[in-house]
Write a protein that holds these residues in place. Structure first.
Motif, short mmCIF file in Angstrom:
data_model
loop_
_atom_site.label_atom_id
_atom_site.label_comp_id
_atom_site.label_asym_id
_atom_site.label_seq_id
_atom_site.Cartn_x
_atom_site.Cartn_y
_atom_site.Cartn_z
N ASN A 10 -0.50 1.54 -10.63
CA ASN A 10 -1.63 0.90 -9.95
C ASN A 10 -2.14 -0.32 -10.71
O ASN A 10 -2.55 -1.32 -10.11
CB ASN A 10 -2.75 1.92 -9.75
N GLU A 49 -0.50 -3.60 -9.73
CA GLU A 49 -0.60 -4.10 -8.36
C GLU A 49 -1.13 -5.54 -8.37
O GLU A 49 -1.88 -5.93 -9.26
CB GLU A 49 -1.54 -3.21 -7.54
N TRP A 72 -6.47 -5.35 -5.60
CA TRP A 72 -7.03 -4.02 -5.38
C TRP A 72 -8.27 -4.07 -4.50
O TRP A 72 -9.08 -4.99 -4.60
CB TRP A 72 -7.45 -3.37 -6.71
N SER A 109 -7.46 0.82 -4.95
CA SER A 109 -6.33 0.92 -4.04
C SER A 109 -5.63 -0.42 -3.91
O SER A 109 -6.24 -1.43 -3.53
CB SER A 109 -6.81 1.38 -2.65
N SER A 160 -0.40 1.84 -4.01
CA SER A 160 -0.91 3.00 -4.73
C SER A 160 -2.43 3.04 -4.69
O SER A 160 -3.09 2.02 -4.57
CB SER A 160 -0.44 2.98 -6.19
N THR A 203 -1.73 8.16 -2.27
CA THR A 203 -0.56 7.36 -2.62
C THR A 203 0.66 7.81 -1.82
O THR A 203 1.46 6.96 -1.38
CB THR A 203 -0.29 7.45 -4.13
#
Length: 368
Positions: free
Chosen positions: A81, A84, A87, A114, A118, A319
């Motif tokens: 995460n 990423e 988010w 998020s 994920s 997830t």
């Protein structure tokens, strides 16, 4: 002649060595408790009606022993995460009935982060900006002088804890929260209702244009046209709030909302150059609905390990769903793999099969 010994097939592998419960039951137990929000005393009553009387201590003990079982996968998803490109983030209060030195009361905070692939839930005794900082910065940046989130996007509401993460992160602010401010002014002050409605109409049109661009094939002629329409409308909105702020007798309530728009305009318009992000943070708020159901049904956690286990289960469930897996099957498969590994943590290679980067299962056409 010696007595003959009966031969029996070995029993199924157990997640908890010499434990009472099967893999399938433990997966169901985690789901009932943390996903569906069913209190354990209600579960025990339901099980008793089916002839399976169960002591509360047996269920609680099994849940506690699942913490180290789920921990490796949870930590691996957290690491994924952090990498990423952007988010959603939000937080809500959560009760942990545990006395801590220096802390008054039982209010803790449940955070959610998020990304495109994920979702991670974190439980913390504080609502400090240090929580998102600690989660998002625990990775090795290319330049040690820069924070690891440098140049990435964080889509949130206007809570100060997110604004404190100012060094290099791109703050994309939520249009749903801005819309709510305009709506509240019109609802509270009837004389400002026409003014409020005009802005609600502008925002509704903004959403429509954003959806049209998102629906077009990237870089196609249709996308280019939709992109230009969106940018033109954003410019029209900018000119509108600038013009209204210059009015000498603008109502205080209206002025306050427009001043917020002015302060946050850069973050409110990041979506123009980042088509991958939505206009609002509604996804993060939706992701907190399941914990809120649990909060209403069983009021929180009686121990820190229980709250931590809840965050892990919500992380795995969300997830899995993001990546095309049936969450129940996903959790069951992981527990099965753990049990078949001698109730020991999986190797890095085996664990990778459960990470978001792994291919989702192929869909089957079951014709019966």
């Amino acid at each position: 002649m010696g007595s003959k010994r009966a031969l029996t097939a070995p029993g199924p592998a157990r997640v908890i060595p010499r434990g009472l419960f099967t893999v399938n039951f433990l997966a169901q137990l985690l789901t009932w408790k943390y996903v569906w929000g069913v209190p354990l005393h209600r579960l025990r009553k339901q099980m008793a009606t089916q002839g399976a009387a169960m002591a509360a201590g047996s269920l609680v003990g099994a849940l506690e022993k699942l913490v180290p079982v789920l921990e490796p996968l949870y930590e691996a998803i957290k690491a994924f995460n952090r990498h990423e490109p952007w988010w959603h983030a939000d937080e809500t209060h959560w009760k942990v009935f545990l006395e801590q030195v220096g802390k008054v009361g039982y209010r803790w905070w449940l955070w959610v982060f998020s990304g495109p692939q994920s979702t991670v839930y974190l439980l913390s005794p504080t609502r400090s900006a240090q929580v998102p900082k600690d989660h998002l910065q625990k990775m090795s940046p290319d330049d040690e002088n820069l924070p690891s989130w440098f140049g990435k996007l964080l889509l949130t509401d206007y809570y100060a804890g997110y604004r404190a993460m100012f060094l290099g992160i791109l703050h994309a602010w939520c249009w749903a929260h801005i819309r709510r401010k305009f709506f509240n002014v019109g609802h509270a002050v009837p004389a400002l209702q026409p003014w409020s409605q005009a802005w609600l109409d502008r925002i509704r049109h903004l959403y429509a244009l954003h959806a049209a661009r998102a629906a077009a094939e990237a870089d196609s002629a249709t996308w280019q046209v939709a992109d230009q329409k969106l940018r033109t409308w954003v410019q029209t909105m900018s000119e509108a709030w600038q013009k209204e702020l210059k009015k000498p007798h603008l109502a205080v309530r209206a002025s306050d909302v427009l001043a917020t728009v002015q302060r946050q305009w850069e973050g409110l318009t990041l979506f123009l150059d980042h088509p991958e992000i939505p206009l609002d943070n509604n996804e993060a708020e939706r992701l907190l609905r399941t914990p809120v159901v649990g909060r209403k049904n069983y009021y929180g956690s009686r121990a820190e390990w229980s709250g931590h286990l809840a965050a892990m289960v919500w992380t795995l469930w969300a997830t899995a769903a993001q990546n095309g897996h049936n969450p129940m099957t996903y959790v069951t498969d992981y527990l099965t793999a753990y049990a078949e590994n001698g109730s020991q943590p999986l190797s890095e290679v085996a664990l990778a099969a459960f990470l978001p980067s792994a291919e989702p299962p192929a869909e089957t056409n079951d014709t019966g």
